[in-house]
Design a protein around this motif. Structure first.
Motif, mmCIF file in Angstrom:
data_model
loop_
_atom_site.group_PDB
_atom_site.id
_atom_site.type_symbol
_atom_site.label_atom_id
_atom_site.label_comp_id
_atom_site.label_asym_id
_atom_site.label_seq_id
_atom_site.Cartn_x
_atom_site.Cartn_y
_atom_site.Cartn_z
ATOM 1 N N ILE A 39 0.394 -1.368 -0.413
ATOM 2 C CA ILE A 39 0.567 -0.047 -0.451
ATOM 3 C C ILE A 39 1.020 1.138 -0.388
ATOM 4 O O ILE A 39 1.645 1.109 0.900
ATOM 5 C CB ILE A 39 -1.167 0.006 1.009
ATOM 6 C CG1 ILE A 39 -1.600 -1.298 1.428
ATOM 7 C CG2 ILE A 39 -1.540 1.442 1.111
ATOM 8 C CD1 ILE A 39 -2.628 -1.171 2.749
ATOM 9 N N PRO A 40 0.641 1.988 -0.490
ATOM 10 C CA PRO A 40 1.639 3.641 -0.965
ATOM 11 C C PRO A 40 1.042 4.043 0.047
ATOM 12 O O PRO A 40 -0.016 3.930 0.541
ATOM 13 C CB PRO A 40 0.999 3.659 -2.871
ATOM 14 C CG PRO A 40 0.525 2.589 -2.952
ATOM 15 C CD PRO A 40 -0.050 1.755 -2.300
ATOM 16 N N ASN A 41 2.397 5.085 0.478
ATOM 17 C CA ASN A 41 1.969 5.938 1.586
ATOM 18 C C ASN A 41 0.871 6.916 1.395
ATOM 19 O O ASN A 41 0.077 7.197 2.379
ATOM 20 C CB ASN A 41 3.250 6.296 2.780
ATOM 21 C CG ASN A 41 3.729 7.392 1.257
ATOM 22 O OD1 ASN A 41 2.928 7.518 0.173
ATOM 23 N ND2 ASN A 41 5.019 7.689 1.815
ATOM 24 N N PHE A 42 -0.012 7.639 0.719
ATOM 25 C CA PHE A 42 -0.273 8.267 -0.362
ATOM 26 C C PHE A 42 -1.612 7.855 0.527
ATOM 27 O O PHE A 42 -3.008 8.338 0.349
ATOM 28 C CB PHE A 42 -0.402 9.064 -0.929
ATOM 29 C CG PHE A 42 -0.112 8.606 -2.634
ATOM 30 C CD1 PHE A 42 -1.119 8.089 -3.282
ATOM 31 C CD2 PHE A 42 1.051 7.898 -2.427
ATOM 32 C CE1 PHE A 42 -1.450 7.670 -4.064
ATOM 33 C CE2 PHE A 42 0.719 7.185 -4.232
ATOM 34 C CZ PHE A 42 -0.069 7.260 -4.579
ATOM 35 N N VAL A 43 -1.590 6.828 -0.055
ATOM 36 C CA VAL A 43 -3.322 5.870 -0.223
ATOM 37 C C VAL A 43 -3.193 5.220 1.218
ATOM 38 O O VAL A 43 -4.773 5.462 2.018
ATOM 39 C CB VAL A 43 -3.127 4.661 -0.834
ATOM 40 C CG1 VAL A 43 -4.411 4.065 -0.521
ATOM 41 C CG2 VAL A 43 -2.655 4.719 -2.315
ATOM 42 N N LEU A 44 -2.519 4.991 1.962
ATOM 43 C CA LEU A 44 -2.400 4.695 3.573
ATOM 44 C C LEU A 44 -2.908 5.739 4.434
ATOM 45 O O LEU A 44 -3.915 6.434 5.182
ATOM 46 C CB LEU A 44 -1.301 4.180 3.795
ATOM 47 C CG LEU A 44 -1.225 3.877 5.707
ATOM 48 C CD1 LEU A 44 -2.663 3.054 5.993
ATOM 49 C CD2 LEU A 44 -0.560 3.322 5.803
ATOM 50 N N ALA A 45 -2.567 7.535 3.424
ATOM 51 C CA ALA A 45 -2.941 8.127 5.001
ATOM 52 C C ALA A 45 -4.104 8.457 4.411
ATOM 53 O O ALA A 45 -4.921 9.266 4.889
ATOM 54 C CB ALA A 45 -1.840 9.407 4.260
#
Length: 311
Positions: free
Chosen positions: A141-147
Motif C-alpha cells: 500500500i503506497p503511503n499516500f493511499v494509506l494516508a
C-alpha cells in the motif's frame, strides 16, 4: 580511513553538482515563464519581472548565478512570495519536516525490528504468519493511499485523531503511521530472514549449550549480527522517508517543507524549487555518507583498502 573519507567527500561533491545541474536544466527547458499564469500582467510588466529575477539572462549566466547562490547559501526571494526568502522558508519548514522524519525513522526501526525478531522466534507459527502478512500489506500500500484511508476512517468517520495541524502528539500519529508503515514492513521482513539465518549458526548453538539465558542470546549475540543488513538499507530508507514527507505533509496540511516544495512546482517558483532540491540533496548525501561510515564501524569484518575500497 582518511583517504576513504576524502574520496567519499569528493564523490559527494560531484554527485551534488550533477543534481544541481540536472535541476537547472529541467527548470530552464520547461516551456513558459513563472509569470505566465499571472492575470492582468502585460508584456512590459512580465519583462521587468523576468529582468528582476535574471530570467532574461542567457542560460550560462543564470547557471553561474545559480551556482553562486548555492556556494553562498543565499537562494534569494521567492518569486511567488517575494516578501519571503527561500532561506526563511527553509528555516521555518525544515525543522517540522525533520521532526516528522526522525519520529518516523524511530517508529519504523523499532517496530520493524521487534516484528521481525518475534516472527523469526515464532517461525511458521501464527505470530509469524500475522507479522509477515502485515508486512506484505505495508509494502503493497503506497503511503499516500494509506494516508487517505487513515484520514477518512480515523479522523473523519470516527474522529479519533485531529489532522491539518502540527501542534501536539495527537496530530503526529496519523502522518507518522502513514509514513512509517512501508519502511517498517521492509525492516521486519529483512530482520526476520537474517535472524532465521543467524539462529542456525554454530556460535548460537554453543551459547545455548552453555546455558545462557534466551534473552541474552537474542539481544547480545544474534540480534547484533542480524541487524547488519538493516543498517545497510538505512540510507535508502532514510532517503525515502525524508522525501516521502513532502507528499504526506501536503495530504495532512503539515506546515513543513512539503507545502512549499509542492506549491513551488505548481507555481514554477524557480528559487524555491532549486533551493529546496539543493538543500535536501545535500542533507541526504551526508546522511548516506554517515550510514556508510557507521556500517564499517559496526561490523569489524569490514576493512577499508588503502585505495578507498572495501574488502
Amino acid at each position: 580511513m582518511l583517504r576513504y573519507i576524502g574520496k567519499r567527500l569528493l564523490m559527494m561533491m560531484v554527485t551534488l553538482w550533477v543534481i544541481v545541474t540536472l535541476t537547472f536544466i529541467l527548470m530552464v527547458t520547461i516551456p513558459g515563464s513563472p509569470f505566465n499564469s499571472e492575470r492582468g500582467t502585460n508584456e512590459v510588466v512580465q519583462a521587468n519581472l523576468e529582468a528582476h529575477y535574471n530570467l532574461d539572462e542567457p542560460y550560462i549566466v543564470q547557471y553561474v548565478l545559480y551556482l553562486k547562490s548555492i556556494v553562498t547559501f543565499d537562494f534569494g526571494p521567492s518569486i511567488k512570495q517575494p516578501s519571503q526568502t527561500v532561506n526563511e522558508m527553509l528555516g521555518r519548514g525544515f525543522p517540522i519536516s525533520l521532526e516528522l522524519g526522525i519520529i518516523t525513522i524511530i517508529v519504523a526501526v523499532l517496530s520493524g525490528i521487534t516484528l521481525g525478531v518475534f516472527a523469526a522466534l515464532k517461525h511458521n507459527q501464527l505470530i509469524d504468519y500475522v507479522a509477515m502478512g502485515f508486512a506484505v500489506l505495508g509494502i503493497s500500500i503506497p503511503n499516500f493511499v494509506l494516508a487517505t484511508l487513515l484520514i477518512q476512517q480515523l479522523a473523519v468517520n470516527i474522529e479519533w485523531f485531529p489532522v491539518a495541524r502540527w501542534l501536539s502528539p495527537a496530530h503526529m500519529i496519523l502522518p507518522v503511521t502513514a509514513l512509517a508503515t512501508g519502511p517498517m514492513a521492509i525492516i521486519a521482513r529483512l530482520t526476520r530472514s537474517t535472524m532465521l539465518e543467524v539462529l542456525t549458526q554454530d556460535y548460537i548453538k554453543m551459547a545455548r549449550a552453555k546455558g545462557l539465558a534466551p534473552w541474552k542470546i537474542i539481544c547480545k549475540h544474534a540480534l547484533r549480527n542480524a541487524l547488519m543488513p538493516v543498517v545497510t538499507i538505512m540510507g535508502t530508507l532514510l532517503a525515502g522517508i525524508l522525501t516521502g514527507t513532502f507528499v504526506i505533509e501536503k495530504i495532512f496540511a503539515i506546515p513543513g517543507m512539503g507545502k512549499y516544495f509542492v506549491e513551488s512546482i505548481n507555481q514554477r517558483d524557480y528559487p524555491v524549487i532549486m533551493g529546496t532540491t539543493v538543500f535536501y540533496s545535500t542533507f541526504l548525501i551526508v546522511m548516506l555518507f554517515l550510514v556508510d561510515i557507521a556500517y564499517g564501524i559496526l561490523d569489524p569484518r569490514i576493512k577499508l583498502h588503502k585505495k578507498g575500497g572495501r574488502e
